[in-house]
Structures are given as C-alpha cells and as structure tokens.
Design an enzyme around this catalytic site. Structure first.
Site, PDB file in Angstrom:
ATOM      1  N   SER A 147     -91.302  28.649 -33.711  1.00  0.00           N
ATOM      2  CA  SER A 147     -91.998  29.095 -34.635  1.00  0.00           C
ATOM      3  C   SER A 147     -93.781  28.653 -34.675  1.00  0.00           C
ATOM      4  CB  SER A 147     -91.387  28.660 -35.655  1.00  0.00           C
ATOM      5  OG  SER A 147     -91.908  28.634 -37.331  1.00  0.00           O
ATOM      6  N   TYR A 160     -85.837  23.742 -41.627  1.00  0.00           N
ATOM      7  CA  TYR A 160     -86.485  24.872 -40.678  1.00  0.00           C
ATOM      8  C   TYR A 160     -87.028  24.127 -39.652  1.00  0.00           C
ATOM      9  CZ  TYR A 160     -88.110  29.504 -39.087  1.00  0.00           C
ATOM     10  OH  TYR A 160     -87.972  30.429 -37.808  1.00  0.00           O
TER      11      TYR A 160
HETATM   12  P1  NAP Z   1     -83.192  37.681 -37.698  1.00  0.00           P
HETATM   13  O1  NAP Z   1     -83.961  39.458 -38.290  1.00  0.00           O
HETATM   14  O2  NAP Z   1     -82.204  36.767 -39.228  1.00  0.00           O
HETATM   15  O3  NAP Z   1     -82.243  37.894 -37.046  1.00  0.00           O
HETATM   16  C1  NAP Z   1     -81.635  36.372 -36.311  1.00  0.00           C
HETATM   17  C2  NAP Z   1     -80.205  37.007 -34.977  1.00  0.00           C
HETATM   18  O4  NAP Z   1     -79.889  35.420 -35.030  1.00  0.00           O
HETATM   19  C3  NAP Z   1     -79.244  37.603 -35.346  1.00  0.00           C
HETATM   20  O5  NAP Z   1     -78.954  38.621 -34.468  1.00  0.00           O
HETATM   21  C4  NAP Z   1     -78.194  37.282 -35.956  1.00  0.00           C
HETATM   22  O6  NAP Z   1     -76.834  37.876 -36.157  1.00  0.00           O
HETATM   23  C5  NAP Z   1     -78.557  35.848 -34.965  1.00  0.00           C
HETATM   24  N1  NAP Z   1     -77.716  34.135 -35.905  1.00  0.00           N
HETATM   25  C6  NAP Z   1     -77.812  33.696 -36.329  1.00  0.00           C
HETATM   26  N2  NAP Z   1     -76.662  33.114 -36.850  1.00  0.00           N
HETATM   27  C7  NAP Z   1     -76.505  32.823 -35.435  1.00  0.00           C
HETATM   28  C8  NAP Z   1     -76.048  32.658 -34.875  1.00  0.00           C
HETATM   29  N3  NAP Z   1     -74.929  31.287 -35.512  1.00  0.00           N
HETATM   30  N4  NAP Z   1     -74.511  32.152 -33.764  1.00  0.00           N
HETATM   31  C9  NAP Z   1     -75.153  33.911 -33.367  1.00  0.00           C
HETATM   32  N5  NAP Z   1     -76.235  34.495 -33.166  1.00  0.00           N
HETATM   33  C10 NAP Z   1     -77.036  34.268 -34.847  1.00  0.00           C
HETATM   34  O7  NAP Z   1     -84.033  37.023 -37.828  1.00  0.00           O
HETATM   35  P2  NAP Z   1     -85.250  37.108 -36.883  1.00  0.00           P
HETATM   36  O8  NAP Z   1     -86.518  37.271 -37.625  1.00  0.00           O
HETATM   37  O9  NAP Z   1     -85.763  38.514 -35.888  1.00  0.00           O
HETATM   38  O10 NAP Z   1     -85.840  35.856 -35.603  1.00  0.00           O
HETATM   39  C11 NAP Z   1     -85.335  35.262 -34.749  1.00  0.00           C
HETATM   40  C12 NAP Z   1     -85.547  33.738 -34.488  1.00  0.00           C
HETATM   41  O11 NAP Z   1     -87.040  34.322 -34.045  1.00  0.00           O
HETATM   42  C13 NAP Z   1     -85.074  33.223 -34.658  1.00  0.00           C
HETATM   43  O12 NAP Z   1     -85.158  32.225 -34.549  1.00  0.00           O
HETATM   44  C14 NAP Z   1     -86.573  32.934 -36.011  1.00  0.00           C
HETATM   45  O13 NAP Z   1     -86.685  31.223 -36.600  1.00  0.00           O
HETATM   46  C15 NAP Z   1     -87.323  32.939 -34.629  1.00  0.00           C
HETATM   47  N6  NAP Z   1     -88.512  32.937 -35.824  1.00  0.00           N
HETATM   48  C16 NAP Z   1     -88.602  34.519 -36.267  1.00  0.00           C
HETATM   49  C17 NAP Z   1     -90.483  34.481 -36.273  1.00  0.00           C
HETATM   50  C18 NAP Z   1     -90.577  35.431 -38.073  1.00  0.00           C
HETATM   51  O14 NAP Z   1     -91.310  36.247 -38.629  1.00  0.00           O
HETATM   52  N7  NAP Z   1     -89.263  36.783 -37.461  1.00  0.00           N
HETATM   53  C19 NAP Z   1     -91.645  33.562 -36.382  1.00  0.00           C
HETATM   54  C20 NAP Z   1     -90.917  32.882 -35.614  1.00  0.00           C
HETATM   55  C21 NAP Z   1     -89.549  32.535 -35.325  1.00  0.00           C
HETATM   56  P3  NAP Z   1     -75.919  38.380 -36.817  1.00  0.00           P
HETATM   57  O15 NAP Z   1     -76.058  39.101 -38.337  1.00  0.00           O
HETATM   58  O16 NAP Z   1     -74.818  38.783 -36.362  1.00  0.00           O
HETATM   59  O17 NAP Z   1     -75.485  36.601 -36.699  1.00  0.00           O
HETATM   60  C1  GCO Z   2     -91.128  30.870 -43.368  1.00  0.00           C
HETATM   61  C2  GCO Z   2     -91.380  32.062 -42.805  1.00  0.00           C
HETATM   62  C3  GCO Z   2     -91.552  31.647 -41.900  1.00  0.00           C
HETATM   63  C4  GCO Z   2     -91.210  32.577 -39.748  1.00  0.00           C
HETATM   64  C5  GCO Z   2     -91.463  31.934 -38.874  1.00  0.00           C
HETATM   65  C6  GCO Z   2     -93.109  31.172 -39.136  1.00  0.00           C
HETATM   66  O1  GCO Z   2     -90.546  30.822 -44.142  1.00  0.00           O
HETATM   67  O2  GCO Z   2     -92.600  30.324 -43.550  1.00  0.00           O
HETATM   68  O3  GCO Z   2     -89.820  32.699 -42.859  1.00  0.00           O
HETATM   69  O4  GCO Z   2     -90.931  30.447 -41.057  1.00  0.00           O
HETATM   70  O5  GCO Z   2     -90.106  32.802 -39.990  1.00  0.00           O
HETATM   71  O6  GCO Z   2     -90.881  30.649 -38.217  1.00  0.00           O
HETATM   72  O7  GCO Z   2     -93.362  31.314 -36.981  1.00  0.00           O
END
Ligand code: NAP
Ligand code: GCO
Length: 266
Positions: A147, A160
């Site tokens: 992240s 986080y």
């Molecule tokens: P999301 O839309 O909330 O999807 C999260 C996924 O993780 C869902 O498929 C959920 O499945 C699964 N999950 C959560 N807890 C779990 C558990 N205990 N066991 C198994 N599966 C679990 O999030 P996203 O934005 O796609 O993010 C995916 C990853 O990228 C995360 O690690 C997040 O921190 C990271 N990330 C996101 C962003 C962003 O801007 N969106 C940026 C940087 C990093 P269920 O609903 O079935 O539990």
């Molecule tokens: C927040 C966001 C972020 C993103 C992501 C950034 O509240 O600042 O959710 O943490 O999800 O991880 O890279």
C-alpha cells in the site's frame, strides 16, 4: 534469455487470495489471460459463486474456495485441495485485506488486532502453507499487495499502516530466506484504486460535489485520477512471470506517481 514467452504464465497455477472482486479479481483475471490456472478464495460463499461466473465470462476457468486467511488449518486444507484439483501452486498473490478508518485514540486493541491479523498474519499463514510446494517444485513467485501506507501514514489508519509496513518487511524477509530455492517474493504497492474498499472516500456529496478526500487524492496524484483495479494486472503478471526472475524483495509502487510528488500547489 528473453523471448516472447518471458511474460507468459502458461501452465502455472496461481492462488490469488480475496479475489471474488476488486483488485484480487483484476490481478487473477490478468494472470488467467496470460495463461495461468486460477484458484482464489474469499469468506462469502455467494461472492465466490459470483466470482467464478465473472471469471467464466472472461473465458477463465477459476476454482473458488471459501477460506478465511487467518485460519491456519483452513488455509492448509485449501492448499491441499488446490494441489489435488488444480495443481501445486507456482504463484501466490497475498491480496486479501481489510481497512478500518478509526482515529488511533478511539481504536480498540481488538480492532487493531483484527486488521493486523488479516493484512499481515494472513500473508504469513498462506505463504507458510504454499512455500514447501514451491521448494519441491523448484521455485515460485509470491506477490504481496502492500500500500501507500507501507511508506506513508495518515490520520485514522494506524493499524492498516502498521500491517502494510510489516508486509513490506515480510516481503523482503521471504525473499531473503527463500531466494536460495528460486522463490521470488515481491510486493505491489497500489496507489488509490477505485474498489469497494475505497468507495466511502469517493462518495458524491449531497450537493453533488466530489468528496473532499477524492479531491485531495486527485491533487496528490500526478496522473490526476484514481487507479483502476485493471492498472495492477500488467505489474502483477510481470512479477509472476520469468521476465522478473532476478527481481526479489522489491516493492513496485503502482500509484500514478503519488510517492514522487509533493502535491499540487494551492
Ligand atoms: P476490497 O474491494 O475490500 O476486497 C477485499 C478482498 O479481500 C475481498 O475479496 C474479500 O473477500 C477479501 N478478504 C478480506 N478479508 C479476508 C479474509 N480474512 N480471508 C479471506 N479473504 C478476505 O479491497 P481491494 O481494494 O480490492 O483491496 C485488495 C487488497 O489491496 C487489500 O489488501 C488492500 O489493502 C490492498 N490495497 C487496496 C488499495 C485501494 O486503493 N483499493 C490500495 C492499496 C492496497 P470477502 O468479501 O469474501 O471477505
Ligand atoms: C485510506 C485508503 C488507503 C488505500 C490504499 C492506499 O483510507 O487511506 O483506504 O489506505 O486503500 O492502501 O495505497
């Protein structure tokens, strides 16, 4: 030697955690299109079913499993089942994750633990279950989804940031400890990506204007837009493919330039 096969994943078995939708789905779809056989998991059965159907629509036969990444026995069982039904895992993407946006002084230790448990202990548990098979097979690729918060802090995301900072170091440690077995472990650090996780930060305001956080992110991003989950497909395929065989312990930030930029002047 470089060839047109260098970016292909034909015949490889990829497990992407938390990939019924969101970033996981986009990464698994890209890997499927590059030739990999896809296994994924999540906690909600109805979304697993929908995920399988959504992959099928893209022409990808994906195998979905109900499994919580914090449950060590369930993860072990899932990995054994994948080995029987799909094959020994070559590529692991630790993508499953949650966020809780709560000011630190108002956050309970239980909430803090839950975030760290899913976002940091989860990747440890799944990697531990998968690495022995990779060693036996002669190598493998692990990609941890980090992240901006692996590098930066901000109000309300202490748990986080602690977990994602830890995940960056777990990445470097897996690379250090298992590089000798031809295992490459790298991270992808997405910028701000439009998924369900960030939906509350992008809600249109009652007067029709953009959410203040949405405007803040645009001003912090040289690309002047939120990322799409699909923006992560190419970088993930690269880190899963032979093209990156000497890249190890690296975090590839895919952030439209956020970490390079001081922000738009007022
Ligand atoms: P999301 O839309 O909330 O999807 C999260 C996924 O993780 C869902 O498929 C959920 O499945 C699964 N999950 C959560 N807890 C779990 C558990 N205990 N066991 C198994 N599966 C679990 O999030 P996203 O934005 O796609 O993010 C995916 C990853 O990228 C995360 O690690 C997040 O921190 C990271 N990330 C996101 C962003 C962003 O801007 N969106 C940026 C940087 C990093 P269920 O609903 O079935 O539990
Ligand atoms: C927040 C966001 C972020 C993103 C992501 C950034 O509240 O600042 O959710 O943490 O999800 O991880 O890279």
């Amino acid at each position: 030697m470089f060839s047109e096969q260098s970016f292909r994943l034909d015949g490889k078995v990829a497990l992407v955690t938390g990939a019924s939708y969101g970033i996981g789905f986009a990464i698994a779809s890209a890997m499927g299109q590059a030739g990999a056989k896809i296994a994924f998991n999540g906690r909600r059965p109805e979304l697993i079913e929908k995920g399988v159907a959504d992959y099928k629509e893209l022409g990808i036969e994906a195998h979905g499993y109900i499994c919580d990444v914090t449950d060590e026995q369930a993860v072990q069982n899932m990995v054994s089942q994948i080995e029987k039904e799909v094959g020994v895992i070559d590529i692991l993407v630790n993508n499953a994750g949650i966020i809780k946006r709560i000011p630190m002084l108002e956050m309970s230790a239980e909430d803090f633990r839950q975030v760290v448990d899913i976002d940091l202990n989860g990747p440890f548990i799944v990697s531990k279950a998968v690495i022995p098979g990779m060693i036996q097979k002669g190598g493998g690729k692990i990609i941890n989804i980090c992240s901006m918060m692996s590098e930066l802090g901000r109000e309300t995301v202490s748990a986080y940031a602690a977990a994602k900072g830890g995940l960056k170091m777990l990445t470097k440690n897996i690379a250090s400890e298992y590089g000798q077995y031809n295992i490459q472990c790298n991270g992808i650090g997405p910028g701000y990506i439009a998924t369900p996780q960030t939906a509350p930060l992008r809600e249109i305001q009652p007067d029709g204007s953009r959410h203040p956080f949405d405007q803040f992110i645009l001003a912090k991003t040289p690309a002047n837009r939120w990322g799409e989950a699909a923006d992560l497909g190419g970088p993930a395929v690269f880190l899963a493919s032979p093209a990156s065989d000497f890249v190890n312990g690296h975090i590839l930030y895919v952030d439209g330039g956020i970490l390079a930029y001081i922000g738009k002047q007022p």
